[in-house]
Design a protein around this motif. Structure first.
Motif, PDB file in Angstrom:
ATOM      1  N   ASN B 114      14.770  71.781  28.608  1.00  0.00           N
ATOM      2  CA  ASN B 114      12.887  71.738  28.458  1.00  0.00           C
ATOM      3  C   ASN B 114      13.238  70.114  28.997  1.00  0.00           C
ATOM      4  OD1 ASN B 114      12.058  69.724  26.764  1.00  0.00           O
ATOM      5  ND2 ASN B 114      11.978  71.394  25.364  1.00  0.00           N
ATOM      6  N   HIS B 115      11.676  70.613  30.101  1.00  0.00           N
ATOM      7  CA  HIS B 115      11.045  69.570  30.418  1.00  0.00           C
ATOM      8  C   HIS B 115      11.115  68.319  29.517  1.00  0.00           C
ATOM      9  CE1 HIS B 115       7.943  68.204  32.805  1.00  0.00           C
ATOM     10  NE2 HIS B 115       6.736  68.007  32.374  1.00  0.00           N
ATOM     11  N   LEU B 116      10.531  68.152  28.450  1.00  0.00           N
ATOM     12  CA  LEU B 116      10.436  66.932  27.863  1.00  0.00           C
ATOM     13  C   LEU B 116      10.923  66.292  27.395  1.00  0.00           C
ATOM     14  CD1 LEU B 116       7.415  68.025  25.156  1.00  0.00           C
ATOM     15  CD2 LEU B 116       7.269  67.314  26.477  1.00  0.00           C
ATOM     16  N   GLY B 118      13.814  66.441  29.852  1.00  0.00           N
ATOM     17  CA  GLY B 118      13.763  65.928  31.154  1.00  0.00           C
ATOM     18  C   GLY B 118      13.248  65.029  31.607  1.00  0.00           C
ATOM     19  N   HIS B 119      11.681  64.704  30.710  1.00  0.00           N
ATOM     20  CA  HIS B 119      11.064  63.335  31.040  1.00  0.00           C
ATOM     21  C   HIS B 119      11.877  62.435  30.543  1.00  0.00           C
ATOM     22  CE1 HIS B 119       7.107  63.622  32.491  1.00  0.00           C
ATOM     23  NE2 HIS B 119       6.923  64.856  31.656  1.00  0.00           N
ATOM     24  N   ILE B 120      12.485  62.119  29.528  1.00  0.00           N
ATOM     25  CA  ILE B 120      13.397  61.262  28.729  1.00  0.00           C
ATOM     26  C   ILE B 120      14.479  61.072  29.604  1.00  0.00           C
ATOM     27  CG2 ILE B 120      14.911  60.463  27.042  1.00  0.00           C
ATOM     28  CD1 ILE B 120      13.373  62.822  25.119  1.00  0.00           C
ATOM     29  N   VAL B 145       3.977  60.825  27.668  1.00  0.00           N
ATOM     30  CA  VAL B 145       2.667  60.621  28.334  1.00  0.00           C
ATOM     31  C   VAL B 145       1.426  61.136  29.311  1.00  0.00           C
ATOM     32  CG1 VAL B 145       0.028  59.763  27.470  1.00  0.00           C
ATOM     33  CG2 VAL B 145       2.083  58.423  26.269  1.00  0.00           C
ATOM     34  N   SER B 146       1.233  62.559  29.406  1.00  0.00           N
ATOM     35  CA  SER B 146       0.331  62.540  30.288  1.00  0.00           C
ATOM     36  C   SER B 146      -0.810  63.911  30.672  1.00  0.00           C
ATOM     37  CB  SER B 146       1.733  63.406  31.587  1.00  0.00           C
ATOM     38  OG  SER B 146       1.787  65.093  30.604  1.00  0.00           O
ATOM     39  N   GLY B 147      -0.875  64.571  31.631  1.00  0.00           N
ATOM     40  CA  GLY B 147      -1.547  65.450  31.957  1.00  0.00           C
ATOM     41  C   GLY B 147      -1.535  66.806  30.477  1.00  0.00           C
ATOM     42  N   GLY B 148      -0.215  66.978  30.509  1.00  0.00           N
ATOM     43  CA  GLY B 148      -0.309  67.869  29.906  1.00  0.00           C
ATOM     44  C   GLY B 148       0.515  68.228  28.346  1.00  0.00           C
ATOM     45  N   HIS B 149       0.949  66.608  28.509  1.00  0.00           N
ATOM     46  CA  HIS B 149       1.699  66.700  26.962  1.00  0.00           C
ATOM     47  C   HIS B 149       1.319  64.809  26.097  1.00  0.00           C
ATOM     48  CE1 HIS B 149       4.641  65.191  30.131  1.00  0.00           C
ATOM     49  NE2 HIS B 149       5.089  66.354  30.255  1.00  0.00           N
ATOM     50  N   THR B 150       1.066  65.096  25.517  1.00  0.00           N
ATOM     51  CA  THR B 150       1.498  63.750  24.611  1.00  0.00           C
ATOM     52  C   THR B 150       2.247  64.075  23.273  1.00  0.00           C
ATOM     53  OG1 THR B 150      -0.864  63.405  24.815  1.00  0.00           O
ATOM     54  CG2 THR B 150       0.282  61.977  23.541  1.00  0.00           C
ATOM     55  N   THR B 317       6.429  60.922  37.037  1.00  0.00           N
ATOM     56  CA  THR B 317       5.245  62.001  36.725  1.00  0.00           C
ATOM     57  C   THR B 317       6.458  63.204  37.015  1.00  0.00           C
ATOM     58  OG1 THR B 317       5.401  61.734  38.988  1.00  0.00           O
ATOM     59  CG2 THR B 317       3.615  60.708  37.817  1.00  0.00           C
ATOM     60  N   ASP B 318       5.884  64.401  36.798  1.00  0.00           N
ATOM     61  CA  ASP B 318       6.975  65.187  36.735  1.00  0.00           C
ATOM     62  C   ASP B 318       7.407  65.206  38.133  1.00  0.00           C
ATOM     63  OD1 ASP B 318       5.633  65.913  34.324  1.00  0.00           O
ATOM     64  OD2 ASP B 318       4.551  67.819  35.407  1.00  0.00           O
ATOM     65  N   ASN B 319       8.741  65.521  37.866  1.00  0.00           N
ATOM     66  CA  ASN B 319       9.963  65.629  39.081  1.00  0.00           C
ATOM     67  C   ASN B 319      11.210  65.870  38.743  1.00  0.00           C
ATOM     68  OD1 ASN B 319      12.168  63.666  38.154  1.00  0.00           O
ATOM     69  ND2 ASN B 319      10.174  62.623  37.333  1.00  0.00           N
TER      70      ASN B 319
HETATM   71 ZN   LIG Z   1       5.350  66.289  31.750  1.00  0.00          ZN
END
Ligand SMILES: [Zn+2]
Lengths: 233, 359
Positions: B114-116, B118-120, B145-150, B317-319
């Motif tokens: 899961n991308h979100l 992943g941010h964690i 918080v990003s351009g795609g999700h909050t 940022t997304d990575n």
């Molecule tokens: Zn993201």
């Protein structure tokens, strides 16, 4: 410098993996001389990302080979609906990267044309270079067809493209083909084994038969925003 | 495969960044990002088809670059990880197709994540093996918080228990920055531009609305966000000034707009910390690059006794490194790989940390 047997000589015991997702999803394993070891496919015109891994795994298993037996990966470059098309190209590239082997780009319609002509040669008593002009026609969505016009096979056993892949509105296809003097051959699937065979023949002949870029034939669908909409009023 | 310190290659293609990351256990070895941001600039936002085309072209060079940077050979990779969702469907599919074929080709297990989450997971990475940062503690509230999700999440355990507390009902915060920047005649992406313009502005000059912050909203949508009303309020304010023939005080508008966004984000995140009795807040996502957001969060969290964690901005940022990091955590906790039978899921819920886990 043509070296016909170079594929077999350079890669003893090795086989070619063909991957195409320009219509359904299709994967095949073919020997350099054209013997088909396996061919598996899914007709689903959407779930390419879902099935691609399983299809590659099955194609290898049914061919009784492992990933390290692959000498080249033939990639169907389209034309076809983009979202699905990209899945196969991405898969072909990373599979090849994982093995350190080259990708051989192939126009997806070439595989259909090759199958039609080989089939005719085998069943109709005709020579492979049967001289009918025909067009491979496939769904490009948005009420359009993608088509490529062929006539015969060349000395290397590869389909001769009389006209490169192009798009036309669905209701204009018959007029376009009549003007080109081409018989319409609708393609519902891309035979991955024929894709790999086209790649094998191109390799034998030392030729490049398709660009390394996806055959999109259409600009990305975008709308350039104008002045921001008024919030009041 | 080493279960103690697996060598994982992560592929991330959920939006406009093609990210390839390589980690060993919790050590970051490389974080290669190819962005198609410039190609979207003239459209004022991410164009899905352009992003998907760019992923296909960027993937192979990015993998090469990541391998070179980490001095790792593909043959040494223990596992491949990929974002299954959420994100743009066509963009996700490129990564999913690539990851599956790479895993089969290398004969490695594949982890679809899961991308979100992943941010964690970005927060567990350290840049060198011995510089042990204090480990991430649980539970923690996470604001992404990003351009795609909050999204506001409650993380009880990174690999087993992540709960969605709230998310945006309309625009993502980053999108709101882009739209307001456009309104003010500033280029894309809007975040850094608004920031620059706001530097000399007064954040209290214009009282823009705080979305979903009234008492009735706080009852029904306590942890949810809404930024479309704010964007409309800014548009209306600017139009009225223009109609009156007045000059637009761009710095004040930018500062006041930014303050409204930051205020809502921080207020709701800290409310979650208070409500759940969790004195920890993790920030992630590209908008965390906004200095004002970080400053306000740090200041107000400190006042409430909440410890704030922010991964290095290059990992916010997304990575792909965060995707590899999450897979690495799954492997180290003994979780089986994903089967090959999964797809791109543009609306994957945050509770699905790993997709298609082998039974
Ligand atoms: Zn993201």
């Amino acid at each position: 410098m043509k070296e016909r047997a170079s594929v077999a000589r350079d890669y003893p015991g090795k086989v070619i993996l063909g991957i195409d997702t320009s219509l359904g999803s299709a994967v095949a394993v073919v020997e350099p001389d054209g013997v088909v070891r396996s061919q598996v496919e899914s007709a689903d015109p959407r779930g390419h990302a879902e099935v691609i891994g399983t299809l590659i795994e099955r194609a290898l298993a049914e061919a009784s080979v492992t990933a390290s037996d692959i000498s080249h990966v033939a990639a169907g470059m389209g034309p076809g609906p983009f979202t699905g098309l990209r899945v196969g190209i991405a898969a072909a590239r990373t599979f090849a990267l994982g093995r350190g082997v080259p990708v051989v780009p192939v126009v997806s319609h070439d595989a259909v044309a090759l199958e039609l002509m080989l089939h005719r040669a085998l069943t109709g008593g005709y020579d492979e270079a049967y001289d009918e002009t025909f067009a491979v026609v496939s769904d490009a969505r948005r009420r359009e067809f993608a088509y490529t016009v062929y006539r015969g096979l060349d000395d290397d056993g590869l389909p001769v493209r009389v006209a490169e892949p192009a798009l036309t509105p669905r209701d204009e296809i018959d007029g376009v083909l009549a003007a080109a003097g081409a018989v319409r051959r609708d393609a519902e699937r891309i035979p991955a084994a024929m894709l790999a065979l086209a790649a094998a023949r191109a390799l034998s002949a030392g030729r490049t038969i398709a660009s390394a870029d996806a055959l999109y034939l259409r600009s990305p669908d975008v709308t350039i925003p104008g002045v921001p909409k008024r919030a009041s009023t | 495969m080493s279960r103690d310190e697996p060598l994982v290659l992560g592929i991330e293609t959920s939006c406009d960044e093609t990210g390839i990351g390589i980690v060993r256990g919790r050590t970051l070895l490389s974080n290669t990002i190819a962005s198609s941001m410039d190609e979207h600039a003239r459209y004022g936002g991410v164009v899905p088809e352009i992003a998907a085309r760019a992923h296909l072209e960027a993937l192979e060079p990015a993998i090469h670059a990541a391998l070179a940077e980490s001095n790792v050979a593909l043959a040494d990779i223990d596992a491949v990880a990929v974002t299954s969702g959420p994100g743009l469907a066509g963009a996700l599919m490129v990564g999913v197709g690539a990851a599956k074929a790479l895993a089969v080709s290398l004969g490695t297990p594949l982890y679809a994540v899961n991308h979100l989450v992943g941010h964690i997971a970005a927060d567990v990475l350290t840049s060198d093996q011995h510089g042990a940062d204090a480990p991430l503690e649980y539970p923690t509230v996470a604001l992404l918080v990003s351009g795609g999700h909050t999204s506001l999440l409650l993380v009880r355990d990174l690999t087993t228990d992540v709960e969605l507390l709230g998310e945006t009902m309309d625009d993502a915060a980053g999108e709101a920055f882009d739209k307001v920047a456009r309104l003010l005649g500033l280029p894309y992406p809007g975040g850094p531009e608004i920031d620059r313009a706001a530097a000399s502005g007064d954040p209290k000059a214009i009282p823009f609305p705080r979305g979903l912050s009234r008492a009735s909203d706080m009852a029904a949508h306590r942890y949810d966000f809404s930024f479309s009303g704010l964007k409309t309020a800014v548009a209306r304010w600017v139009e009225q000034k223009r109609a009156a023939g007045e000059e637009i005080p761009v710095a004040d508008v930018a500062a006041s707009f930014r303050e409204a966004v930051v205020d809502v984000l921080v207020t709701k995140a800290l409310a979650a910390c208070r409500d759940y009795g969790v004195p920890r807040l993790l920030l992630g996502g590209g908008v965390i690059a906004n200095r004002r957001l970080r400053d306000v969060a740090l200041e107000r969290a400190a006042a409430e006794g909440v410890a704030v964690r922010i991964p290095p901005l290059s990992l916010c940022t997304d990575n792909g490194a965060m995707i590899a990091a999450l897979a690495s955590e799954l492997i180290m906790s003994g979780r089986p790989a994903s089967t090959l039978a999964f797809g791109a899921d543009s609306t994957l819920p945050v509770t699905e940390i790993q997709v298609a886990e082998d039974a």
